[in-house]
Design a protein around this motif. Sequence first.
Motif, short mmCIF file in Angstrom:
data_model
loop_
_atom_site.label_atom_id
_atom_site.label_comp_id
_atom_site.label_asym_id
_atom_site.label_seq_id
_atom_site.Cartn_x
_atom_site.Cartn_y
_atom_site.Cartn_z
N PRO A 1 -26.00 20.58 -22.06
CA PRO A 1 -27.68 21.14 -22.55
C PRO A 1 -27.76 22.53 -22.75
N SER B 1 -28.76 16.80 -4.46
CA SER B 1 -27.86 15.88 -4.12
C SER B 1 -28.04 15.57 -2.21
N GLU C 1 -36.48 17.43 -19.34
CA GLU C 1 -35.39 18.20 -19.84
C GLU C 1 -34.88 17.33 -21.20
N GLU C 2 -33.50 18.22 -21.30
CA GLU C 2 -32.60 17.78 -22.47
C GLU C 2 -31.64 16.05 -21.82
N GLY D 1 -28.96 15.78 -22.06
CA GLY D 1 -27.33 15.66 -21.39
C GLY D 1 -27.54 16.32 -20.04
N GLN D 2 -28.73 17.17 -19.93
CA GLN D 2 -29.21 17.22 -18.57
C GLN D 2 -29.65 16.70 -18.08
N ILE E 1 -27.25 14.68 -15.25
CA ILE E 1 -26.81 15.47 -14.47
C ILE E 1 -27.64 15.53 -13.63
N THR E 2 -28.57 15.70 -13.52
CA THR E 2 -29.60 15.75 -12.40
C THR E 2 -30.20 14.17 -12.44
N LEU F 1 -27.52 11.98 -12.25
CA LEU F 1 -26.04 11.68 -11.15
C LEU F 1 -26.35 12.25 -9.60
N HIS F 2 -27.08 13.48 -9.72
CA HIS F 2 -27.25 14.58 -8.19
C HIS F 2 -28.11 13.53 -7.63
N TRP G 1 -26.66 3.18 -21.06
CA TRP G 1 -25.16 2.61 -21.74
C TRP G 1 -24.75 2.32 -21.42
#
Lengths: 292, 232
Positions: free
Chosen positions: A78, A96, B62-63, B65-66, B69-70, B72-73, B232
Amino acid sequence: MNTIIELQNISKQYKGKKVLENISLSVYAHQIVALVGKNGSGKSTLLKIIGGLAHPDAGVIDKHLPSLNIGYVPEVTPSQILFTPQEYLYHMGTISGMSRKQLQQRIDYLLTIFNMQEARHTRIVHFSKGMKQKIMIMQAMLEERNLLILDEPLSGLDAKAQSDLEDTLASLKDNGLSILLTCHETKLLENLVDRVLVIQNGQVSQTNPLHDTENHQNRVIFEISSLKSLEELLPFIEIQQQRSLNNDIKELIVTVKQEDTNTLLLALLHQNASIKQLLPTNRKKEEFYTHF
Amino acid sequence: MCYQCINYLRTKNYIPPFSIFILFIVVNYTFVPNPILDSYSFTSIMLFFLMGWFTITVFHTEEEGQKVITILHSKGQSAYNRSLFIVCVAIAFCLSTVSVIYPTLIGAFSEPPSVLHLLMGFLSHFSLSVLAIALSAIFTRELIRDRQNTWWGVLSILIIAVVIATLKNVILQVKGLIWLLPPVHLVLEMMSSDDSLKYIPTVFYWQFAWIFIYSMLWIGLFFFFLRHKRKW
């Protein structure tokens, strides 16, 4: 070597097209494994399946550690993160479900090992691409990990940033982490990676041509007046290319095994050949690079 | 949710719809006195459209890519999207409150509004805002790949929802159809009551409840599509 994760007969297809077909592979502890292949060969799909972000159509993923914890760094970094590393890592850790105290300790540790304490309170949006990539790896390591998956970690980085990141990955490996990555950068593959897996036509094969010393050859470019004088050398050489120059002189490009190179050069000099160039080469390596 | 809120505020994507909201509210109450329920009815419809805008900007903060990630968390797409819905509802709550309180504070009505007026005003704003969030979310990038289709989709469904209110008599000829369509007309009907209303009829509570239930069904549909669509 201790296997930490094993894939058995993994298959995946998109819109009727088979991307992965009966793939079986193992990832061992404390190893860096590179997955290489052309664009669209299924590298990222395989990484996502291993990381649990995508489901295979068939096959089994066998985790050999009871609590295998996998961190994932996506291909796209990003560009607009409007937080400082401290804030960003804190938020990701909170999402998390990490406790505040545990999280702060982990952030301090990561900022130290990634050498980014000074940038702790600078907004990530102002960072270079290399620093952003480090932040991406840090967020994937907020929780204790056994395996770190990186999709094209060096993509778009300049030489210095690549070198920095290589050092970081090497130190992570030294700290006991296993790393699975995709990459195009041959320097990384040569210097850092323990195993190279090539993905092609939905299949994965293991190869290690970059550490292969058996297939070292030399490429010799020389000019000679008579080809007849070469007859005694033919068993040693493989003619790649020949062309006529002025005055009946011919230019030849030949390959010769490393151990026969001295004999060839001596014989050529005795026959008044003019050596223009001598280049080390490795056929397997060259074949390997066609995968990119 | 805290992260999503702060991130949204830092992107400043809220500035265009929020500016228009402020502009509408201020301009609408420039001249006094105003009827209470009629004014609330107008600002509710205005907020209905603006919440579509807010919803898209929240879901697209959010982009890509972000976002991965978010998610995933967050340990899953559902938890991630739930937090986005909560941010949207929080915005809807704040703007609904402002829409009701502001004209009262500046004395824009012909008579001081009673608790009954304030309650109906808040419910009309908030219910239509939640309905707009639910309808708009279906057209966000979670389910629609092309961003142009997102804007057209949201604009179309919100306009259709309002147009349905004017075509109610035609729609009633097809038995049961009215229950499938967005119930914007219920708010318009309730808010067309006279300001001298002495109590809120029980049926009004049921009608507001139906708008919230209808919105929840659309949000449920959003999560259903999300689970059955693997990008995906």
